[in-house]
Enzyme design. Structure first.
Site, short mmCIF file in Angstrom:
data_model
loop_
_atom_site.label_atom_id
_atom_site.label_comp_id
_atom_site.label_asym_id
_atom_site.label_seq_id
_atom_site.Cartn_x
_atom_site.Cartn_y
_atom_site.Cartn_z
N GLY A 59 38.95 24.32 29.42
CA GLY A 59 37.92 23.53 30.11
C GLY A 59 37.48 22.40 29.21
O GLY A 59 37.74 22.43 28.01
N HIS A 60 36.79 21.42 29.79
CA HIS A 60 36.42 20.24 29.00
C HIS A 60 35.36 20.60 27.95
O HIS A 60 34.80 21.70 27.97
CB HIS A 60 35.91 19.12 29.91
CG HIS A 60 34.73 19.54 30.73
ND1 HIS A 60 33.45 19.50 30.25
CD2 HIS A 60 34.64 20.03 31.99
CE1 HIS A 60 32.62 19.94 31.16
NE2 HIS A 60 33.32 20.27 32.24
N ASN A 61 35.05 19.66 27.06
CA ASN A 61 34.03 19.90 26.03
C ASN A 61 32.68 20.17 26.69
O ASN A 61 32.28 19.45 27.59
CB ASN A 61 33.89 18.68 25.11
CG ASN A 61 35.09 18.52 24.21
OD1 ASN A 61 35.80 17.55 24.31
ND2 ASN A 61 35.32 19.49 23.37
N GLY A 62 32.02 21.20 26.24
CA GLY A 62 30.70 21.52 26.78
C GLY A 62 30.74 22.26 28.11
O GLY A 62 29.73 22.38 28.79
N SER A 63 31.91 22.79 28.49
CA SER A 63 32.00 23.49 29.78
C SER A 63 31.50 24.93 29.67
O SER A 63 31.39 25.62 30.68
CB SER A 63 33.43 23.46 30.31
OG SER A 63 34.30 24.02 29.37
N GLY A 64 31.19 25.38 28.47
CA GLY A 64 30.58 26.71 28.33
C GLY A 64 31.50 27.79 27.80
O GLY A 64 31.15 28.96 27.80
N LYS A 65 32.66 27.38 27.28
CA LYS A 65 33.63 28.38 26.80
C LYS A 65 33.08 29.18 25.62
O LYS A 65 33.10 30.40 25.61
CB LYS A 65 34.94 27.69 26.38
CG LYS A 65 35.53 26.77 27.43
CD LYS A 65 36.80 26.12 26.98
CE LYS A 65 36.62 25.16 25.82
NZ LYS A 65 35.89 23.93 26.15
N SER A 66 32.55 28.45 24.61
CA SER A 66 32.04 29.16 23.43
C SER A 66 30.82 29.98 23.80
O SER A 66 30.61 31.08 23.27
CB SER A 66 31.64 28.16 22.35
OG SER A 66 32.75 27.41 21.97
N GLU A 119 38.94 28.39 19.77
CA GLU A 119 39.60 27.19 19.23
C GLU A 119 39.99 27.41 17.76
O GLU A 119 39.85 26.52 16.93
CB GLU A 119 38.69 25.98 19.38
CG GLU A 119 38.41 25.68 20.84
CD GLU A 119 37.63 24.40 21.05
OE1 GLU A 119 37.96 23.41 20.38
OE2 GLU A 119 36.70 24.40 21.87
N1 LIG Z 1 22.96 25.93 20.22
C1 LIG Z 1 22.83 25.23 21.39
N2 LIG Z 1 21.61 24.83 21.79
C2 LIG Z 1 21.46 24.14 22.94
N3 LIG Z 1 22.48 23.82 23.78
C3 LIG Z 1 23.72 24.20 23.43
C4 LIG Z 1 23.96 24.93 22.21
N4 LIG Z 1 25.28 25.18 22.12
C5 LIG Z 1 25.84 24.63 23.21
N5 LIG Z 1 24.92 24.04 24.02
C6 LIG Z 1 25.17 23.39 25.30
O1 LIG Z 1 25.72 24.34 26.18
C7 LIG Z 1 26.79 23.79 26.91
C8 LIG Z 1 28.05 24.60 26.72
O2 LIG Z 1 28.46 24.51 25.35
P1 LIG Z 1 29.69 25.29 24.74
O3 LIG Z 1 29.61 25.14 23.29
O4 LIG Z 1 29.71 26.65 25.29
O5 LIG Z 1 30.93 24.46 25.32
P2 LIG Z 1 32.45 24.59 24.98
O6 LIG Z 1 33.14 24.74 26.28
O7 LIG Z 1 32.69 25.62 23.97
O8 LIG Z 1 32.77 23.16 24.40
P3 LIG Z 1 33.80 22.73 23.28
O9 LIG Z 1 35.11 22.57 23.95
O10 LIG Z 1 33.27 21.41 22.83
O11 LIG Z 1 33.78 23.76 22.22
C9 LIG Z 1 26.92 22.35 26.46
O12 LIG Z 1 26.28 21.53 27.41
C10 LIG Z 1 26.20 22.30 25.15
O13 LIG Z 1 25.59 21.05 24.98
MG LIG Z 2 33.36 25.61 21.88
#
Ligand SMILES: Nc1ncnc2c1ncn2[C@@H]1O[C@H](COP(=O)(O)OP(=O)(O)OP(=O)(O)O)[C@@H](O)[C@H]1O
Ligand SMILES: [Mg+2]
Lengths: 263, 283
Positions: free
Chosen positions: B42-49, B169
């Protein structure tokens, strides 16, 4: 890049192989015992013990000199101050308020030798014990303090994480410095004020990244089940041997010997 | 493959601040099966982590339920067992290396879980061997490559005999060689020990070799299924911020070009090559 943390010089001598706890206790005791001595003869005994320790450690003298260098100035200053401001015995040299007496010279020599021995013994500890062993040794020795809620484990963990991250952060500093230098920032020449100003754009990214690392590391530690000291086992263990007991007996025997030799 | 469920995610909602407008996770329903290799993309910030951190209780969902082998993550007594069962390798190799040497780092998790020292030494050796790092036991982290550090992280996890390993990742900061080494080790553990792997990745080539794949978009699961099925309908994936695998792009381009009749089955590079050369031999 090859970074050596602390001053540890790898080796296989008896002193290297001793339990860090016995070495820590011995050095700590020695530093105090040194103050008992006040006669030339008692100093001779202490000097002999110090020399024996250096010989046993098989550490080259230049490493000890390197450990001494930063403190040499302090020792010389102490010597001069004592020499010129202690007035006893008969005068050797005088010019107005400026006087050098035999008593002063004696006092200065004894105090500098005392300082020298303190520094050599602690240097010998860091030369023959890895920083992580010193940390673990301290954690174990200070263990009883946990009963009064002193965060011994947390301090030891903090120390070992710092030791782990020093090379990483140094590498990073170097990287940022190169990046800034590529944009024309001068770190090593120019007026002092300008050089201090150049440090700022170095510190800010370094701090930001250190905070990010800390956050990541805390997360990773929790994911691996870290929950403080409770119920924790340890991979690193100490081996207290005959030589450790002997060392401590030897050190504590010094007390009555020095007492007898006092003038 | 038998489909024994190992993680159930039911109606999960999560947001980082109690009063935040947007949810980082919205109404997630997902089952993870024992022994599978599941890719999440999924794209950056899609909530995977965020989702990954919910799976071992590093973050607690606001609504919904997550169960790992019948342990609810909200059960404080089960939390440590869950963290043992669900190992996690993070993105930055440096920021998860705790010990001053490889041995110390691999032992860290075992020390935390109170594993008795004799057992610890045995597991230490076995897990370093499993990731091909025996010769490096005494090394300090600054004398290891990124890929080696990630393999040490994996060793630290498998020493705890987990059921699931999440790679968040974990290979994205590595060079191709380091990446291959890490994935090879994981694949071997997946096949030999039956460890379930959840691999979060932006690399769709890697995702396409998974057993199953989940695509996330703005906190929701938008696609779920076998990679070959998902890539069969590439329309929409680009809009979700994904870069298609080379074979999928090539097949699309060939189709648009016309003339060439390709089946919809060719999916891996080998299948596509086979189809192409048999195609021309028919002409
Ligand atoms: N510690 C945090 N405090 C506030 N918001 C957060 C925090 N961590 C992530 N977010 C927000 O939650 C949403 C999901 O973030 P997440 O890190 O899960 O995305 P991701 O899919 O892992 O992205 P990436 O591919 O960049 O790793 C994003 O909008 C991000 O800005
Ligand atoms: Mg991530």
């Amino acid at each position: 890049m090859n970074i050596i943390i602390g001053q540890y010089v790898p080796g296989q001598s008896v002193i290297h192989r001793m339990d860090p706890r016995s070495k820590l206790i011995a050095v700590f005791a020695f530093v105090i015992i040194v103050f008992i001595a006040n006669s030339w003869l008692s100093y001779a005994v202490l000097a002999a013990v110090t020399c024996a320790a250096i010989l046993l450690s098989q550490v080259q003298l230049r490493f000890i000199y390197r450990g001494l260098r930063p403190i040499l100035f302090v020792i010389i200053l102490t010597f001069l101050l004592n020499a010129f401001f202690t007035r006893s015995g008969h005068e050797l040299f005088g010019y107005g308020w400026f006087q050098l007496t035999t008593g002063g010279l004696r006092q200065a020599a004894l105090i500098s030798i005392r300082l020298l021995m303190i520094v050599i013994s602690t240097t010998l500890l860091t030369l023959t014990t890895t920083p992580i062993d010193i940390t673990d040794g301290l954690e174990s020795l200070l263990g009883p303090l946990k009963k009064i809620r002193f965060p011994v484990h947390e301090f030891a963990l903090m120390m070992s994480i710092s030791l782990r991250f020093i090379p990483t952060l140094m590498e990073e500093t170097e990287k940022i410095m190169k990046a800034q230098a590529a944009r024309g920032v001068e770190f090593s020449s120019g007026p002092l004020l300008q050089r201090i100003k150049a440090i700022l754009p170095l510190l800010i990214p370094l701090f930001i990244s250190a905070f990010r690392r800390a956050e990541d590391l805390a997360m990773a530690m929790e994911a691996r089940g870290y929950r403080g000291d409770e119920g924790r086992t340890k991979l690193r263990v100490f081996h207290w041997g005959l030589r450790d007991t002997s060392l401590l007996i030897l050190i504590f025997l010094l007390i009555p010997v020095l007492w007898l030799l006092r003038s | 493959m038998d489909k024994e469920t190992i993680i159930t995610i039911d109606n999960v909602w999560f947001r980082y601040a109690d009063d935040a407008e947007d949810w980082a996770l919205q109404d997630i329903h997902l089952d993870v099966y024992s022994g599978e290799w599941l890719a999440i993309t999924g794209h950056n910030g899609s909530g995977k982590s965020t989702l990954a951190k919910c799976l071992n209780g590093l973050l607690m969902p606001e609504k919904g339920e997550i169960k790992v082998r019948d342990n609810a993550i909200t059960d404080a007594n089960a939390l440590w067992e869950i963290r043992r069962l669900v190992g996690m390798v993070f993105q930055n190799p440096d920021n998860q290396f705790v010990g001053t040497t490889v041995r110390d780092d691999v032992a860290f998790g075992m020390e935390n879980h109170g594993i008795e020292r004799g057992d610890m030494l045995k597991r230490l050796e076995a897990s370093l061997k499993a990731v091909d790092m025996q010769e490096f036991a005494e090394r300090e982290p600054h004398r290891l490559s990124g890929g080696q550090k990630q393999r040490v992280a994996i060793a630290g996890i498998i020493a705890l005999e987990p059921a699931i390993v999440i790679l968040d990742e974990a290979t994205s900061m590595l060079d191709p060689r380091g990446k291959k080494d890490v994935l090879d080790v994981m694949r071997r553990l997946n096949e030999e020990k039956g460890i379930t792997v959840i691999s979060i990745t932006h690399d769709l080539e890697e995702a396409s070799s998974a057993d199953r794949m989940v695509v996330m978009d703005r906190g929701k699961v938008v696609r779920e299924g076998q990679p070959s099925h998902i890539f069969m309908e590439p329309e929409g994936l680009v809009e979700l911020g994904l870069d298609l695998p080379f074979t999928v792009k090539l097949r699309q381009a060939l189709k648009e070009h016309g003339h060439i009749q390709l089946s919809d089955k060719a999916f891996t590079q080998k299948e596509l090559v086979d189809e192409l050369w048999t195609l021309s031999s028919k002409i």
